[in-house]
Design a protein around this motif. Sequence first.
Motif, PDB file in Angstrom:
ATOM      1  N   THR A  18       0.836  -1.203   0.000  1.00 47.63           N
ATOM      2  CA  THR A  18       0.000   0.000   0.000  1.00 47.63           C
ATOM      3  C   THR A  18       0.872   1.255   0.000  1.00 47.63           C
ATOM      4  OG1 THR A  18      -1.780  -1.152   1.150  1.00 47.63           O
ATOM      5  CG2 THR A  18      -1.804   1.244   1.249  1.00 47.63           C
ATOM      6  N   GLN A  19       1.915   1.264   0.819  1.00 47.96           N
ATOM      7  CA  GLN A  19       2.829   2.403   0.855  1.00 47.96           C
ATOM      8  C   GLN A  19       3.505   2.600  -0.498  1.00 47.96           C
ATOM      9  OE1 GLN A  19       5.593   1.738   4.048  1.00 47.96           O
ATOM     10  NE2 GLN A  19       4.084   2.148   5.651  1.00 47.96           N
ATOM     11  N   GLU A  21       2.368   1.715  -3.454  1.00 46.14           N
ATOM     12  CA  GLU A  21       1.381   2.230  -4.402  1.00 46.14           C
ATOM     13  C   GLU A  21       1.137   3.725  -4.171  1.00 46.14           C
ATOM     14  OE1 GLU A  21      -1.905  -0.413  -3.819  1.00 46.14           O
ATOM     15  OE2 GLU A  21      -0.926  -2.054  -4.896  1.00 46.14           O
ATOM     16  N   ASN A  22       1.111   4.137  -2.903  1.00 49.09           N
ATOM     17  CA  ASN A  22       0.942   5.558  -2.585  1.00 49.09           C
ATOM     18  C   ASN A  22       2.110   6.384  -3.108  1.00 49.09           C
ATOM     19  OD1 ASN A  22      -1.509   5.106  -1.341  1.00 49.09           O
ATOM     20  ND2 ASN A  22      -0.643   5.010   0.717  1.00 49.09           N
ATOM     21  N   VAL A  23       3.318   5.866  -2.937  1.00 53.83           N
ATOM     22  CA  VAL A  23       4.505   6.566  -3.435  1.00 53.83           C
ATOM     23  C   VAL A  23       4.458   6.644  -4.963  1.00 53.83           C
ATOM     24  CG1 VAL A  23       7.013   6.421  -3.688  1.00 53.83           C
ATOM     25  CG2 VAL A  23       5.964   6.059  -1.449  1.00 53.83           C
ATOM     26  N   LEU A  25       1.790   6.760  -6.827  1.00 53.33           N
ATOM     27  CA  LEU A  25       0.791   7.779  -7.163  1.00 53.33           C
ATOM     28  C   LEU A  25       1.355   9.183  -6.968  1.00 53.33           C
ATOM     29  CD1 LEU A  25      -2.468   6.249  -5.639  1.00 53.33           C
ATOM     30  CD2 LEU A  25      -1.934   6.567  -8.068  1.00 53.33           C
ATOM     31  N   GLU A  26       2.045   9.399  -5.857  1.00 56.76           N
ATOM     32  CA  GLU A  26       2.644  10.705  -5.596  1.00 56.76           C
ATOM     33  C   GLU A  26       3.686  11.039  -6.657  1.00 56.76           C
ATOM     34  OE1 GLU A  26       4.109  11.117  -1.587  1.00 56.76           O
ATOM     35  OE2 GLU A  26       2.270  10.283  -0.751  1.00 56.76           O
TER      36      GLU A  26
END
Length: 70
Positions: A18-19, A21-23, A25-26
Amino acid sequence: MKNATTQQLEKKLDDLQTQFENVQLEWSEFNRMTQREKVLSEKKHIDFVSELAVIRGRVDRALVILKELK
């Protein structure tokens, strides 16, 4: 049945995924914004060069008029 260590590792792996994927996206958003800023900067440069050409044309015309008046 899975033991507690396996469940903890799977949860940690899910959290890391999840982390990650967040990175991603950012990073994608950052790249998109950077590209947009680059395009805007290039447009401003083109507009500036165009404005300089207009000013140069006016100066050239003024010089011709001054020569004609002499």
